[in-house]
Design an enzyme around this catalytic site. Structure first.
Site, short mmCIF file in Angstrom:
data_model
loop_
_atom_site.label_atom_id
_atom_site.label_comp_id
_atom_site.label_asym_id
_atom_site.label_seq_id
_atom_site.Cartn_x
_atom_site.Cartn_y
_atom_site.Cartn_z
N CYS A 144 -2.30 -0.50 7.51
CA CYS A 144 -1.46 0.69 7.42
C CYS A 144 -1.51 1.50 8.72
CB CYS A 144 -1.89 1.54 6.24
SG CYS A 144 -1.52 0.73 4.66
N GLU A 176 1.01 3.85 1.82
CA GLU A 176 1.54 4.24 3.13
C GLU A 176 2.75 3.40 3.51
OE1 GLU A 176 -1.61 3.49 2.25
OE2 GLU A 176 -3.02 4.20 3.76
N HIS A 194 0.85 -1.19 0.00
CA HIS A 194 0.00 0.00 0.00
C HIS A 194 0.88 1.24 0.00
CE1 HIS A 194 -3.87 -1.96 1.82
NE2 HIS A 194 -3.31 -2.71 0.88
N CYS A 248 -6.00 1.97 5.86
CA CYS A 248 -6.67 0.74 6.27
C CYS A 248 -6.11 0.30 7.62
CB CYS A 248 -6.46 -0.34 5.21
SG CYS A 248 -4.79 -1.03 5.18
#
Length: 142
Positions: free
Chosen positions: A79, A48, A46, A76
């Site tokens: 993360c 992040e 992801h 999410c």
């Protein structure tokens, strides 16, 4: 947030969900990334996490104390956990994610007793542009 939005656009052009993130310390970008889950065939890639990994490598430290994260979509739960472990000071995010978010929706990771570190959170930064990038991306795929 401007750089994070640019990274989200780059992700969309590569066929990735358009999310971009940057880690900033003392007004300078020390890490950045966009979603790479499809490109890297890695469900943890992801934006992040890519930005956090890059910042940790650049700063040569697993603790990103004093750093801020700018991300175009609400993080999410995975993360959010990484944000907590990295000890980021502040999180600024654009679009809310009622289905998959882990900060102000869903798991609300930073509100849990087990959360080791709670960053300050600011939502809605660049929200309109971030949300439109996501809507356009998914509209094209339907």
């Amino acid at each position: 947030m401007r750089r994070a939005l640019d990274l989200a656009e780059e992700a969309a052009l590569a066929g990735e969900v358009p999310v971009g993130a940057v880690v900033v310390r003392d007004g300078k970008i020390v890490g950045e990334g966009n979603n790479l889950t499809r490109t890297c065939k890695d469900p943890t890639a992801h934006a992040e996490l890519v930005a956090i990994r890059n910042a940790a490598e650049f700063l040569d430290d697993e603790r990103l104390t004093g750093c801020d994260l700018y991300v175009t979509l609400e993080p999410c739960p995975m993360c959010a956990g990484a944000i907590s472990h990295a000890r980021l000071a502040r999180v600024y995010y654009g679009a809310s994610d009622p289905k998959g978010g882990g900060v102000d929706h869903g798991a609300r990771v930073f509100e849990q007793d087990q959360c080791l570190h709670r960053p300050e959170v600011y939502s809605g930064v660049g929200e309109a542009e971030a949300a439109e990038l996501l809507r356009a991306f998914f509209r094209e795929r339907r």
